[in-house]
Design a protein around this motif. Sequence first.
Motif, mmCIF file in Angstrom:
data_model
loop_
_atom_site.group_PDB
_atom_site.id
_atom_site.type_symbol
_atom_site.label_atom_id
_atom_site.label_comp_id
_atom_site.label_asym_id
_atom_site.label_seq_id
_atom_site.Cartn_x
_atom_site.Cartn_y
_atom_site.Cartn_z
ATOM 1 N N LYS A 66 43.676 -5.245 36.478
ATOM 2 C CA LYS A 66 44.832 -4.411 36.137
ATOM 3 C C LYS A 66 44.904 -4.197 34.630
ATOM 4 C CE LYS A 66 49.817 -3.857 36.154
ATOM 5 N NZ LYS A 66 49.890 -3.678 34.691
ATOM 6 N N PHE A 67 44.664 -5.253 33.867
ATOM 7 C CA PHE A 67 44.675 -5.127 32.410
ATOM 8 C C PHE A 67 43.659 -4.082 31.954
ATOM 9 C CE2 PHE A 67 42.973 -6.325 28.248
ATOM 10 C CZ PHE A 67 44.124 -6.379 27.480
ATOM 11 N N ILE A 68 42.449 -4.148 32.505
ATOM 12 C CA ILE A 68 41.401 -3.181 32.158
ATOM 13 C C ILE A 68 41.829 -1.773 32.560
ATOM 14 C CG2 ILE A 68 39.074 -2.405 32.791
ATOM 15 C CD1 ILE A 68 38.268 -5.391 32.860
ATOM 16 N N ASN A 69 42.387 -1.650 33.750
ATOM 17 C CA ASN A 69 42.864 -0.355 34.231
ATOM 18 C C ASN A 69 43.943 0.198 33.300
ATOM 19 O OD1 ASN A 69 43.028 1.641 36.557
ATOM 20 N ND2 ASN A 69 45.130 0.903 36.538
ATOM 21 N N ASP A 70 44.844 -0.683 32.855
ATOM 22 C CA ASP A 70 45.898 -0.267 31.925
ATOM 23 C C ASP A 70 45.294 0.222 30.606
ATOM 24 O OD1 ASP A 70 47.726 -1.054 33.816
ATOM 25 O OD2 ASP A 70 48.470 -2.794 32.704
ATOM 26 N N VAL A 71 44.277 -0.494 30.115
ATOM 27 C CA VAL A 71 43.625 -0.107 28.869
ATOM 28 C C VAL A 71 43.028 1.291 29.000
ATOM 29 C CG1 VAL A 71 41.632 -0.561 27.360
ATOM 30 C CG2 VAL A 71 43.157 -2.435 28.032
ATOM 31 N N VAL A 72 42.341 1.540 30.094
ATOM 32 C CA VAL A 72 41.693 2.839 30.301
ATOM 33 C C VAL A 72 42.740 3.956 30.335
ATOM 34 C CG1 VAL A 72 40.330 4.240 31.897
ATOM 35 C CG2 VAL A 72 39.686 1.853 31.461
ATOM 36 N N ILE A 73 43.841 3.739 31.044
ATOM 37 C CA ILE A 73 44.892 4.752 31.102
ATOM 38 C C ILE A 73 45.499 4.961 29.720
ATOM 39 C CG2 ILE A 73 47.198 5.279 32.013
ATOM 40 C CD1 ILE A 73 46.378 3.792 34.587
ATOM 41 N N PHE A 74 45.812 3.865 29.045
ATOM 42 C CA PHE A 74 46.440 3.964 27.725
ATOM 43 C C PHE A 74 45.550 4.707 26.739
ATOM 44 C CE2 PHE A 74 47.260 1.806 23.524
ATOM 45 C CZ PHE A 74 48.464 2.438 23.268
ATOM 46 N N VAL A 108 37.363 8.833 19.297
ATOM 47 C CA VAL A 108 36.070 8.195 19.569
ATOM 48 C C VAL A 108 36.259 6.712 19.901
ATOM 49 C CG1 VAL A 108 33.851 7.549 18.556
ATOM 50 C CG2 VAL A 108 34.772 9.830 18.159
ATOM 51 N N ASP A 109 37.039 6.039 19.089
ATOM 52 C CA ASP A 109 37.286 4.610 19.298
ATOM 53 C C ASP A 109 37.928 4.348 20.658
ATOM 54 O OD1 ASP A 109 36.311 3.980 16.773
ATOM 55 O OD2 ASP A 109 38.303 3.817 15.855
ATOM 56 N N GLU A 110 38.974 5.104 20.969
ATOM 57 C CA GLU A 110 39.736 4.824 22.183
ATOM 58 C C GLU A 110 38.906 5.110 23.430
ATOM 59 O OE1 GLU A 110 41.832 2.989 21.275
ATOM 60 O OE2 GLU A 110 43.743 3.852 20.638
ATOM 61 N N ASP A 111 38.135 6.167 23.408
ATOM 62 C CA ASP A 111 37.274 6.446 24.549
ATOM 63 C C ASP A 111 36.190 5.377 24.681
ATOM 64 O OD1 ASP A 111 38.796 8.644 25.089
ATOM 65 O OD2 ASP A 111 37.286 10.135 24.590
ATOM 66 N N ILE A 139 50.797 3.724 33.769
ATOM 67 C CA ILE A 139 51.370 2.580 33.072
ATOM 68 C C ILE A 139 52.788 2.947 32.642
ATOM 69 C CG2 ILE A 139 49.149 1.681 32.290
ATOM 70 C CD1 ILE A 139 49.617 2.986 29.582
ATOM 71 N N GLU A 140 53.496 1.979 32.078
ATOM 72 C CA GLU A 140 54.884 2.237 31.689
ATOM 73 C C GLU A 140 55.008 3.439 30.762
ATOM 74 O OE1 GLU A 140 54.562 -1.807 33.254
ATOM 75 O OE2 GLU A 140 53.403 -0.701 31.751
ATOM 76 N N LEU A 141 54.057 3.592 29.842
ATOM 77 C CA LEU A 141 54.103 4.720 28.908
ATOM 78 C C LEU A 141 53.936 6.062 29.609
ATOM 79 C CD1 LEU A 141 51.957 3.282 25.995
ATOM 80 C CD2 LEU A 141 54.345 3.981 25.821
ATOM 81 N N SER A 142 53.246 6.056 30.745
ATOM 82 C CA SER A 142 53.065 7.295 31.502
ATOM 83 C C SER A 142 54.406 7.866 31.928
ATOM 84 C CB SER A 142 52.205 7.044 32.746
ATOM 85 O OG SER A 142 51.006 6.376 32.437
#
Length: 309
Positions: A66-74, A108-111, A139-142
């Motif tokens: 879930k943490f990884i999934n959240d990172v990808v969405i964020f 670039v960094d975030e991707d 995620i919550e920010l979504s």
Amino acid sequence: MNAADYQSFADAWESRATIRTRPRRVLENDDKLIYPLSRQPLVLSETFLRECPGQRDFALVQTLYKFINDVVIFETEIVDKTARSIAKNRFPLAFPFACRYDAMTVVVDEDYHALVAMDFMQQTIAMTGITPIGLPCEIELSRAIPVAVALAPQHLRSAVELICVAIAENTVTGDVAAFAKDDTIKQSIKGLMADHLLDEGRHSGFWTRLVRIYWHTACEDDRRCIAHILPVFISHYLTNDIQKSFDLRLIESLPISDVARRALNSEVSGLAFPINRHHPLVANIVRFFRSSSLLDSPCVQDALGDYLA
């Protein structure tokens, strides 16, 4: 801070960005934890320890997913969207080229962070044989950012989006720093977090400076309008509804009795932090308000009174 005073961090990015300097992180098959116990209080609950302590690693692996999934969405859906718009000069608020160049390095960094996170998920699945249970699609920010933006008049919506993303990036940096220092987890995961932190420290400063540039130009009426929106954003951002839904799904997947499942469900329902000045992420948020100069404005001080010590 005026736009003309902005100094690019291009040289620092070339010499320090993780996409330039870091090797692939490979998951170790050792006895260290794959995810911190402190970040999944479910596994420390009385019922869990009594009924299914042998499921601890399964629960931690699922929480890592879930943490990884959240990172990808964020990274790809929240930060990337705003940074890419600024980089391509399509953001309604105008910034000089140096800002737009730095915004592209953020893209670039975030991707790249999202790619590394996905790689780590694949490694974990291969090593443990544990596949992810259903993961959230947001995620919550979504939810929090659209709510905040919708409250703003048309001419302030981009400013609100910018400030919300900046708050989130500064909050994440502090959270990742704590993760990177946890000695109970595998070294590769600590390294992953340290790599992420190296970039996020640069990003948090970038977003803070952009907000300072904007706030310097905003008229008092616009500042007051935005100030009233900030507590609404924070209240939506700090909810744990999505985490709670995930935890309930995780409990449903455990091989335990119905009685134990009901007990765990009840315990999970009481795990939320109150959304006030004592919430563990509020200190990071307030720190951003200070460094971005928003908190110099009396209207922001008044609006955020419940969060200030």
